[in-house]
Design a protein around this motif. Structure first.
Motif, short mmCIF file in Angstrom:
data_model
loop_
_atom_site.label_atom_id
_atom_site.label_comp_id
_atom_site.label_asym_id
_atom_site.label_seq_id
_atom_site.Cartn_x
_atom_site.Cartn_y
_atom_site.Cartn_z
N PRO A 2 65.81 47.99 42.41
CA PRO A 2 66.75 49.28 42.06
C PRO A 2 66.34 50.50 42.76
CG PRO A 2 65.69 48.67 40.24
CD PRO A 2 65.21 47.80 40.96
N ILE A 3 67.06 51.43 43.18
CA ILE A 3 66.70 52.55 43.76
C ILE A 3 67.50 53.61 43.21
CG2 ILE A 3 66.39 51.43 45.99
CD1 ILE A 3 68.66 52.80 47.15
N SER A 4 66.85 54.80 43.25
CA SER A 4 67.66 55.84 42.24
C SER A 4 66.91 57.22 42.96
CB SER A 4 67.08 55.90 40.75
OG SER A 4 67.74 57.01 40.10
N PRO A 5 68.30 58.09 43.59
CA PRO A 5 69.53 57.89 43.40
C PRO A 5 69.65 56.86 44.46
CG PRO A 5 69.02 60.07 44.54
CD PRO A 5 67.63 59.35 44.05
N ASN A 6 70.97 56.28 44.27
CA ASN A 6 71.46 55.14 45.13
C ASN A 6 72.41 55.96 46.40
OD1 ASN A 6 73.83 55.81 43.64
ND2 ASN A 6 74.12 53.32 43.19
N GLN A 7 72.44 57.35 46.25
CA GLN A 7 73.44 58.00 47.16
C GLN A 7 72.91 59.32 47.71
OE1 GLN A 7 76.91 58.44 45.10
NE2 GLN A 7 76.31 59.63 43.58
N GLY A 8 73.09 59.75 48.84
CA GLY A 8 72.46 61.01 49.18
C GLY A 8 73.28 61.65 50.32
N SER A 9 72.67 62.75 50.77
CA SER A 9 73.33 63.71 51.79
C SER A 9 73.12 62.90 53.34
CB SER A 9 72.79 64.88 51.98
OG SER A 9 73.12 65.58 53.17
N THR A 10 74.45 63.16 53.98
CA THR A 10 74.26 62.18 55.40
C THR A 10 73.22 63.14 56.17
OG1 THR A 10 76.06 63.99 55.82
CG2 THR A 10 76.87 61.70 55.47
N GLY A 11 72.97 64.18 55.79
CA GLY A 11 71.66 64.71 56.65
C GLY A 11 70.53 64.45 56.10
N GLY A 12 70.37 63.36 55.17
CA GLY A 12 69.05 62.99 55.02
C GLY A 12 68.36 63.80 53.99
N GLY A 13 67.12 63.84 53.67
CA GLY A 13 66.42 64.61 52.62
C GLY A 13 66.25 64.29 51.19
N THR A 14 67.00 63.24 51.10
CA THR A 14 67.06 62.75 49.51
C THR A 14 65.91 62.04 49.26
OG1 THR A 14 69.52 62.53 49.70
CG2 THR A 14 68.38 61.58 47.91
#
Length: 248
Positions: A2-14
């Motif tokens: 599993p990964i957390s969070p599994n979503q983030g910004s299109t610009g990256g940096g999460t």
């Protein structure tokens, strides 16, 4: 894995935390075909990494001396776009609920009013509701919304204080109405209604301490005068007296 969070910004940096087994000596983490940055080995079962830019859904893999893991999906989310506030002003004490309208709001995690954050309730991808926090002082503050896709600014909310009325001049006039009455007090520049005996009167704001209202027709006798703005109202009990016209 599993990964957390599994979503983030299109610009990256999460910053993403990846958990699993046999993750010791991780040499690479990729999002789709792009390498992640700032890979940190936390333990043999946990690795963190910062996502690169991307779009859509991609597979995240971890590479160690033992090989490359199976991919786990990660979703790129576009930055939110705010189009309007349902209410643009309210009391300095806060506590009122307003809506923020726009797009990409389904993952909203916070709304900031001049740097003071509040947690919103997501209604849909195009709307969130939030209880306005107390302000530091009357006046406009910037509003920003933060989602998994980033933070968007550009809207303004104005904190106001409730009006006070200190004087009316004149304090009487004909029951037929049409008398220009000068209202003095404080916080009158955000006035949105003036009533004489419950009947709305046309008015014009002159400045924060003065407004002019024209009395509507009324019935002979004393009536309450109420001045209201988004923060509240002030009532001058029996503040104005309608005088009956002469009869022959």
């Amino acid at each position: 894995m599993p990964i957390s969070p599994n979503q983030g910004s299109t610009g990256g940096g999460t910053l993403v935390t990846i958990t699993g087994t046999n993750l010791a000596n991780t040499s690479a983490v990729t999002f789709g075909n792009k390498p992640a940055t700032n890979i940190t080995q936390v333990s043999p079962t946990e690795v963190t990494a910062v996502s690169p830019s991307g779009t859509g859904s991609v597979g995240v893999t971890v590479t160690t001396p033992g090989g490359t893991s199976n991919p786990v999906p990660f979703f790129y989310v576009g930055a939110p776009f705010k189009s309007s506030l349902g209410t643009t002003s309210g009391p300095l004490a806060g506590g009122n609920t307003i809506t923020v309208n726009g797009t990409g709001l389904s993952t909203a995690t916070s709304v900031s009013f001049g740097g003071v954050t509040a947690t919103p309730t997501v209604n849909s991808d195009s709307s969130v509701s939030v209880v306005v926090p107390a302000g530091a002082a009357a006046g406009p503050v910037p509003v920003s919304v933060t989602t998994a896709g980033g933070t968007n600014n550009g809207l303004s909310y104005t904190y106001v204080e409730a009006p006070t009325v200190t004087a009316l001049s004149p304090t009487s006039g004909p029951a037929s109405g049409g008398t220009a009455v000068t209202v003095t007090g404080t916080n009158l520049d955000t006035t949105d209604s003036v009533t004489f005996g419950g009947t709305p009167a046309p008015f014009a704001v002159i400045n924060a301490s003065t407004l002019s209202a024209v009395t509507p027709p009324g019935t002979a006798g004393a009536v309450d005068v109420v001045v209201t703005n988004p923060a509240g109202s002030d009532t001058v009990t029996a503040g104005y007296t309608y005088v009956a016209g002469p009869g022959i």
